[in-house]
Design a protein around this motif. Structure first.
Motif, mmCIF file in Angstrom:
data_model
loop_
_atom_site.group_PDB
_atom_site.id
_atom_site.type_symbol
_atom_site.label_atom_id
_atom_site.label_comp_id
_atom_site.label_asym_id
_atom_site.label_seq_id
_atom_site.Cartn_x
_atom_site.Cartn_y
_atom_site.Cartn_z
ATOM 1 N N PHE A 7 4.539 54.677 -4.136
ATOM 2 C CA PHE A 7 3.612 55.217 -3.140
ATOM 3 C C PHE A 7 2.203 55.053 -3.680
ATOM 4 O O PHE A 7 1.971 55.312 -4.861
ATOM 5 C CB PHE A 7 3.898 56.703 -2.890
ATOM 6 C CG PHE A 7 5.213 56.955 -2.204
ATOM 7 C CD1 PHE A 7 5.361 56.697 -0.862
ATOM 8 C CD2 PHE A 7 6.286 57.439 -2.914
ATOM 9 C CE1 PHE A 7 6.576 56.928 -0.232
ATOM 10 C CE2 PHE A 7 7.507 57.684 -2.299
ATOM 11 C CZ PHE A 7 7.644 57.419 -0.953
ATOM 12 N N PRO A 8 1.246 54.649 -2.908
ATOM 13 C CA PRO A 8 1.382 54.170 -1.534
ATOM 14 C C PRO A 8 1.927 52.751 -1.488
ATOM 15 O O PRO A 8 2.236 52.172 -2.521
ATOM 16 C CB PRO A 8 -0.050 54.222 -1.016
ATOM 17 C CG PRO A 8 -0.902 54.051 -2.227
ATOM 18 C CD PRO A 8 -0.152 54.664 -3.374
ATOM 19 N N ASP A 9 2.024 52.183 -0.280
ATOM 20 C CA ASP A 9 2.650 50.873 -0.072
ATOM 21 C C ASP A 9 1.654 49.715 -0.173
ATOM 22 O O ASP A 9 1.819 48.694 0.475
ATOM 23 C CB ASP A 9 3.354 50.839 1.281
ATOM 24 C CG ASP A 9 2.403 51.066 2.446
ATOM 25 O OD1 ASP A 9 1.230 51.431 2.206
ATOM 26 O OD2 ASP A 9 2.836 50.887 3.594
ATOM 27 N N TYR A 10 0.629 49.875 -0.982
ATOM 28 C CA TYR A 10 -0.355 48.815 -1.193
ATOM 29 C C TYR A 10 -0.870 48.928 -2.624
ATOM 30 O O TYR A 10 -0.675 49.946 -3.280
ATOM 31 C CB TYR A 10 -1.519 48.912 -0.185
ATOM 32 C CG TYR A 10 -2.196 50.263 -0.162
ATOM 33 C CD1 TYR A 10 -3.293 50.532 -0.976
ATOM 34 C CD2 TYR A 10 -1.738 51.285 0.669
ATOM 35 C CE1 TYR A 10 -3.903 51.765 -0.975
ATOM 36 C CE2 TYR A 10 -2.346 52.528 0.670
ATOM 37 C CZ TYR A 10 -3.434 52.764 -0.138
ATOM 38 O OH TYR A 10 -4.041 53.994 -0.146
ATOM 39 N N GLU A 41 0.076 58.324 0.568
ATOM 40 C CA GLU A 41 1.467 58.087 0.938
ATOM 41 C C GLU A 41 1.679 56.640 1.367
ATOM 42 O O GLU A 41 2.605 55.969 0.909
ATOM 43 C CB GLU A 41 1.884 59.026 2.063
ATOM 44 C CG GLU A 41 3.338 58.888 2.423
ATOM 45 C CD GLU A 41 3.828 59.976 3.351
ATOM 46 O OE1 GLU A 41 4.847 59.752 4.009
ATOM 47 O OE2 GLU A 41 3.194 61.043 3.402
ATOM 48 N N ARG A 42 0.798 56.161 2.261
ATOM 49 C CA ARG A 42 0.902 54.775 2.729
ATOM 50 C C ARG A 42 -0.384 54.411 3.448
ATOM 51 O O ARG A 42 -1.173 55.282 3.830
ATOM 52 C CB ARG A 42 2.096 54.577 3.655
ATOM 53 C CG ARG A 42 1.977 55.311 4.991
ATOM 54 C CD ARG A 42 3.118 54.892 5.929
ATOM 55 N NE ARG A 42 3.086 55.604 7.181
ATOM 56 C CZ ARG A 42 2.343 55.255 8.241
ATOM 57 N NH1 ARG A 42 1.540 54.220 8.182
ATOM 58 N NH2 ARG A 42 2.412 55.951 9.362
ATOM 59 N N TYR A 88 -5.198 48.423 8.805
ATOM 60 C CA TYR A 88 -4.556 49.466 8.004
ATOM 61 C C TYR A 88 -5.440 49.725 6.790
ATOM 62 O O TYR A 88 -5.764 48.809 6.048
ATOM 63 C CB TYR A 88 -3.155 49.037 7.551
ATOM 64 C CG TYR A 88 -2.145 49.099 8.669
ATOM 65 C CD1 TYR A 88 -1.261 50.162 8.762
ATOM 66 C CD2 TYR A 88 -2.100 48.107 9.636
ATOM 67 C CE1 TYR A 88 -0.332 50.239 9.786
ATOM 68 C CE2 TYR A 88 -1.177 48.170 10.668
ATOM 69 C CZ TYR A 88 -0.303 49.238 10.741
ATOM 70 O OH TYR A 88 0.609 49.301 11.771
ATOM 71 N N GLY A 90 -6.490 51.728 3.169
ATOM 72 C CA GLY A 90 -5.933 52.306 1.954
ATOM 73 C C GLY A 90 -7.053 52.686 1.011
ATOM 74 O O GLY A 90 -8.197 52.239 1.158
#
Length: 196
Positions: A7-10, A41-42, A88, A90
């Motif tokens: 986490f996160p997804d990047y 989180e993402r 998106y 981040g």
């Protein structure tokens, strides 16, 4: 899409030192702080953030723009939806480290809030419901040991942020390390040898 399984997804830096006035001002907003927390989180779109925060999309878009301008957020990927590129966002780092910074005018509000004060306010309902887990310890140690211990706490906070998501309750985790005037026992004197 990143192949990052944490986490996160990047992909993002672990720690970034925050020193620019624009960055400090950006961090001083509770709503922007909430946006940054959600993005641990993402990655998310402005629409997703607005829905999670229960705020108008235009308001959230403004605050996201402030964070992007301060280089605290960035676009991590896009997705084409009906001829429109959905962005998106981040974070640029897992931890934004802020040193001691205060306004020149002592009457002006501080640039950054006290995280422990925020946690105290957030945790009040849990305290009333007897659902608060907390601990305070006071230890007299050298400054370098305090820094080493704090590095371990930051690792624990990162481990906490990696726990699998689930359930229906968000649990806050707060930690602080600070000098205090708490009393301490005097140094012990070397034990005297028993006389023969």
């Amino acid at each position: 899409m990143s192949n990052n399984t944490r986490f996160p997804d990047y992909d993002l830096a672990d720690v970034t030192d925050v020193t620019a006035p624009a960055q400090l001002r950006a961090l001083a907003s509770p709503l922007r702080d909430a946006i940054l927390e959600l993005l641990l989180e993402r990655a998310a779109t402005v629409s997703e953030l607005a829905s999670a925060l229960g705020r108008p999309k235009s308001t959230v878009a403004h605050h996201v723009s402030v964070l992007v301008d301060a280089q605290l957020l960035r676009v991590v990927r896009t997705r084409r939806v009906r001829a429109i590129d959905e962005r998106y966002y981040g974070r640029t780092a897992r931890i934004f480290r802020v040193g001691t910074v205060g306004p020149a005018d002592s009457l002006a509000p501080p640039y950054c809030t006290n995280d422990l004060a925020t946690a105290a306010a957030e945790s009040a309902p849990a305290h009333q419901e007897d659902q608060l887990f907390s601990i305070v310890r006071h230890v007299r140690i050298p400054r370098e040991h305090a820094r080493e211990f704090w590095a371990r706490v930051l690792e624990l906070a990162n481990d906490y942020a990696q726990l699998p998501r689930g359930g229906d309750v968000v649990y806050g985790f707060a930690a602080g390390l600070y000098p205090t005037d708490y009393p301490a026992l005097p140094e012990t004197e070397p034990a005297a040898k028993d006389a023969d």
